[in-house]
Enzyme design. Structure first.
Site, PDB file in Angstrom:
ATOM      1  N   VAL A 287       0.840  -1.206   0.000  1.00 54.02           N
ATOM      2  CA  VAL A 287       0.000   0.000   0.000  1.00 54.02           C
ATOM      3  C   VAL A 287       0.872   1.253   0.000  1.00 54.02           C
ATOM      4  CG1 VAL A 287      -1.803   1.265   1.230  1.00 54.02           C
ATOM      5  CG2 VAL A 287      -1.878  -1.236   1.150  1.00 54.02           C
TER       6      VAL A 287
ATOM      7  N   GLY B  21     -11.153  -1.499   1.198  1.00 50.99           N
ATOM      8  CA  GLY B  21     -10.123  -0.898   0.347  1.00 50.99           C
ATOM      9  C   GLY B  21     -10.562   0.327  -0.412  1.00 50.99           C
TER      10      GLY B  21
ATOM     11  N   LYS C 215     -13.249  -5.352  10.091  1.00 56.63           N
ATOM     12  CA  LYS C 215     -13.943  -4.365   9.242  1.00 56.63           C
ATOM     13  C   LYS C 215     -15.387  -4.185   9.696  1.00 56.63           C
ATOM     14  CE  LYS C 215     -11.113  -5.793   5.307  1.00 56.63           C
ATOM     15  NZ  LYS C 215     -11.102  -6.721   4.169  1.00 56.63           N
TER      16      LYS C 215
ATOM     17  N   GLY D  92      -5.857  -4.685  -2.378  1.00 55.28           N
ATOM     18  CA  GLY D  92      -4.877  -4.469  -3.438  1.00 55.28           C
ATOM     19  C   GLY D  92      -4.265  -3.091  -3.267  1.00 55.28           C
TER      20      GLY D  92
HETATM   21  N1  LIG Z   1      -2.671  -4.831   0.904  1.00 51.81           N
HETATM   22  C1  LIG Z   1      -3.967  -4.564   0.863  1.00 51.81           C
HETATM   23  O1  LIG Z   1      -4.658  -4.931  -0.079  1.00 51.81           O
HETATM   24  C2  LIG Z   1      -4.632  -3.814   1.982  1.00 51.81           C
HETATM   25  C3  LIG Z   1      -6.003  -3.479   1.885  1.00 51.81           C
HETATM   26  C4  LIG Z   1      -6.613  -2.735   2.917  1.00 51.81           C
HETATM   27  C5  LIG Z   1      -5.873  -2.372   4.008  1.00 51.81           C
HETATM   28  N2  LIG Z   1      -4.552  -2.734   4.095  1.00 51.81           N
HETATM   29  C6  LIG Z   1      -3.812  -2.329   5.281  1.00 51.81           C
HETATM   30  O2  LIG Z   1      -2.722  -1.502   4.910  1.00 51.81           O
HETATM   31  C7  LIG Z   1      -1.649  -1.687   5.810  1.00 51.81           C
HETATM   32  C8  LIG Z   1      -0.389  -2.034   5.036  1.00 51.81           C
HETATM   33  O3  LIG Z   1      -0.623  -3.214   4.282  1.00 51.81           O
HETATM   34  P1  LIG Z   1       0.396  -3.718   3.161  1.00 51.81           P
HETATM   35  O4  LIG Z   1      -0.313  -4.752   2.377  1.00 51.81           O
HETATM   36  O5  LIG Z   1       0.992  -2.561   2.467  1.00 51.81           O
HETATM   37  O6  LIG Z   1       1.510  -4.440   4.076  1.00 51.81           O
HETATM   38  P2  LIG Z   1       3.031  -4.721   3.677  1.00 51.81           P
HETATM   39  O7  LIG Z   1       3.181  -4.912   2.221  1.00 51.81           O
HETATM   40  O8  LIG Z   1       3.512  -5.785   4.606  1.00 51.81           O
HETATM   41  O9  LIG Z   1       3.760  -3.337   4.057  1.00 51.81           O
HETATM   42  C9  LIG Z   1       4.045  -2.937   5.371  1.00 51.81           C
HETATM   43  C10 LIG Z   1       5.327  -2.135   5.335  1.00 51.81           C
HETATM   44  O10 LIG Z   1       5.597  -1.645   6.646  1.00 51.81           O
HETATM   45  C11 LIG Z   1       6.885  -2.085   7.066  1.00 51.81           C
HETATM   46  N3  LIG Z   1       6.857  -2.354   8.485  1.00 51.81           N
HETATM   47  C12 LIG Z   1       6.159  -3.323   9.109  1.00 51.81           C
HETATM   48  N4  LIG Z   1       6.360  -3.267  10.435  1.00 51.81           N
HETATM   49  C13 LIG Z   1       7.209  -2.240  10.637  1.00 51.81           C
HETATM   50  C14 LIG Z   1       7.786  -1.704  11.801  1.00 51.81           C
HETATM   51  N5  LIG Z   1       7.555  -2.193  13.030  1.00 51.81           N
HETATM   52  N6  LIG Z   1       8.626  -0.643  11.674  1.00 51.81           N
HETATM   53  C15 LIG Z   1       8.896  -0.138  10.452  1.00 51.81           C
HETATM   54  N7  LIG Z   1       8.367  -0.608   9.303  1.00 51.81           N
HETATM   55  C16 LIG Z   1       7.533  -1.664   9.408  1.00 51.81           C
HETATM   56  C17 LIG Z   1       7.156  -3.326   6.272  1.00 51.81           C
HETATM   57  O11 LIG Z   1       8.545  -3.554   6.160  1.00 51.81           O
HETATM   58  P3  LIG Z   1       9.141  -4.998   5.726  1.00 51.81           P
HETATM   59  O12 LIG Z   1       9.270  -4.932   4.242  1.00 51.81           O
HETATM   60  O13 LIG Z   1      10.412  -5.105   6.470  1.00 51.81           O
HETATM   61  O14 LIG Z   1       8.140  -6.043   6.185  1.00 51.81           O
HETATM   62  C18 LIG Z   1       6.540  -2.996   4.925  1.00 51.81           C
HETATM   63  O15 LIG Z   1       7.400  -2.243   4.107  1.00 51.81           O
HETATM   64  C19 LIG Z   1      -2.107  -2.753   6.800  1.00 51.81           C
HETATM   65  O16 LIG Z   1      -2.684  -2.146   7.930  1.00 51.81           O
HETATM   66  C20 LIG Z   1      -3.181  -3.487   6.030  1.00 51.81           C
HETATM   67  O17 LIG Z   1      -4.131  -4.120   6.854  1.00 51.81           O
HETATM   68  C21 LIG Z   1      -3.921  -3.434   3.109  1.00 51.81           C
END
Ligand SMILES: NC(=O)c1ccc[n+]([C@@H]2O[C@H](COP(=O)([O-])OP(=O)(O)OC[C@H]3O[C@@H](n4cnc5c(N)ncnc54)[C@H](OP(=O)(O)O)[C@@H]3O)[C@@H](O)[C@H]2O)c1
Length: 414
Positions: A11, A122, A193, A292
């Site tokens: 994201v 989303g 949600k 996504g």
């Molecule tokens: N993906 C979706 O479709 C979607 C949809 C709706 C809501 N969301 C929400 O959006 C948020 C992010 O999702 P995402 O899919 O983007 O997750 P993601 O791809 O795992 O990205 C999270 C990022 O934050 C970093 N991170 C995690 N813990 C950390 C910490 N303690 N300190 C510093 N950096 C840290 C991670 O680093 P690393 O690379 O080292 O792990 C990664 O770069 C979540 O709350 C999720 O529930 C996501």
């Protein structure tokens, strides 16, 4: 407006791509652990890449975007950002579901905005739709399909006749399921949600652990065959309903049979659907892609722009929200029971006896031709019954010695 981005994953990267082209918005910081490996050449050289949250907060960005995920340290970072005078935009459903009440109160006390459109469904603007477009109605129910992973799996089982494991493998291959899909399959993602929606739409604060949640893992391809015979299909359904007079909330996330002609049955693949029901306006549906990077980033950036342009809407101070006196998952419905048994005489009579003992009427018995007498599936449908009575009957039935697989019970939703 200066914006700092916490988290540069799926994201976060999609947010950065959209933000970089927004007039009037300057992305000043990207914060991530081990940040060096995250650097990209498509953001301006002026962006500071950092692992220090103190550095980010010391720069006093106007808006802090949190897309790290998880309750901690995200919650602490958000509290510090609000205290430092930032508005906050987050996509963090688990944090909002468990701590949204306290965080929103804190934001209101400090005169800051905390916007969370991306945390539910989303890219579908359902929070804004409810708060702005439906504020003139009194909403009494929110239901829908809130998890794209489950919906992808179930609709592939339905349309391609895949077994559960094959559909899950395909979902992983195509990026619709995570390596650990527990939160999605077992309902915790949809439940978070649903709790956020209950707060926004029904003004009730539900603790996620108080909301019953059942997994879609026991569903097999056979269930789709029988569902079809009944004019139904199977979906993971989330629903929360308020009985204001009794201050009672009925809420659940569970797989259920839905009629072929219902809007829920028409939701395909990784799409989401949220249907609100209001006293005056009746049903209103919101549908689209619930997850996504792209769709989620659109919701995040829309919140950023609303705050930057001084809009209140989605980020307005929360109106009073109360905990209900009681939360239950108990609602009368017709039921679908599926058994897989080592065949022998007397099984149906044994089931019927236990159901009759709880005053439950059988509606129909369905059995597709099957060769394997050691793993014989059949289905019993029940007239509307109380799930507690059914639970008592099923406890006794499940202890009988003819089962090959544990019995499966699903409500048939109207
Ligand atoms: N993906 C979706 O479709 C979607 C949809 C709706 C809501 N969301 C929400 O959006 C948020 C992010 O999702 P995402 O899919 O983007 O997750 P993601 O791809 O795992 O990205 C999270 C990022 O934050 C970093 N991170 C995690 N813990 C950390 C910490 N303690 N300190 C510093 N950096 C840290 C991670 O680093 P690393 O690379 O080292 O792990 C990664 O770069 C979540 O709350 C999720 O529930 C996501």
């Amino acid at each position: 407006v200066n914006v700092a981005l916490l988290g540069f994953g799926t994201v976060g990267q999609a947010v950065a791509r959209i933000l970089r082209d927004q007039p009037g918005i300057t992305l000043t910081h990207v914060f991530n652990r081990h940040v060096a490996r995250k650097r990209v050449d498509w953001l301006p050289a002026s962006v500071a890449w950092t692992e220090s949250i103190d550095e980010v907060l010391a720069a006093r960005p106007g808006i802090l975007v949190e897309v790290i995920g998880g309750r901690e340290p995200a919650g602490t970072y958000i509290r510090h950002a609000l205290a430092a005078g930032c508005h906050v935009v987050t996509a963090n459903k688990q944090l909002l579901a468990y701590e949204g009440g306290a965080l929103l109160n804190e934001a209101a006390r400090l005169g800051r905005r905390l916007a969370f459109e991306a945390s539910v469904a989303g890219g579908i603007p359902v929070i804004r739709g409810i708060r702005e477009g439906l504020s003139g109605d009194q909403l009494v129910r929110v239901s829908g399909i809130l998890n794209g992973t489950c919906n992808y799996i179930l609709t592939r089982m339905e349309s391609a006749g895949l077994g559960f494991a094959a559909a899950l493998a395909e979902a992983r291959e195509r990026g619709f399921a995570e390596a650990d899909p527990t939160d999605d399959l077992d309902g915790y993602d949809a439940r978070a949600k649903l709790c956020i929606l209950a707060r926004v739409a029904l003004r009730r604060d539900l603790h996620p652990d108080a909301v019953s949640c059942r997994s879609i893992r026991p569903i097999t391809d056979v269930d789709f065959v029988y569902a079809k015979r009944l004019g139904c299909t199977i979906r993971q359904v989330s629903r929360v309903e308020l009985d204001e007079a009794r201050d009672l909330v009925t809420a659940f996330v569970q797989p259920a049979l839905v009629r072929d002609e219902s809007p829920l049955a028409r939701v395909q693949r990784n799409q989401n659907l949220v249907v609100t029901t209001g006293r005056a306006g009746g049903d209103t549906g919101f549908s689209g892609f619930g997850a996504g990077g792209g769709p989620t980033a659109v919701a995040v950036v829309s919140d950023v722009l609303a705050i930057a342009h001084g809009g209140h809407g989605a980020a307005s101070a929360a109106a009073p929200v109360a905990a209900p006196s009681r939360v239950t998952d108990r609602f009368p419905a017709p039921y679908y029971l599926r058994f897989v048994v080592h065949d022998r005489p007397g099984i149906v009579a044994a089931l019927a006896t236990e159901l009759a003992a709880q005053n439950i009427n059988i509606d129909a018995l369905l059995q597709e031709p099957a060769r394997d007498k050691d793993a014989l599936p059949f289905v019993v449908t029940l007239e509307e019954c109380d799930p507690e009575d059914l639970g008592r009957a099923l406890d006794r039935i499940a202890r009988m010695d003819f089962h090959k697989d544990p019995p499966l019970a699903m409500p048939v939703l109207g």
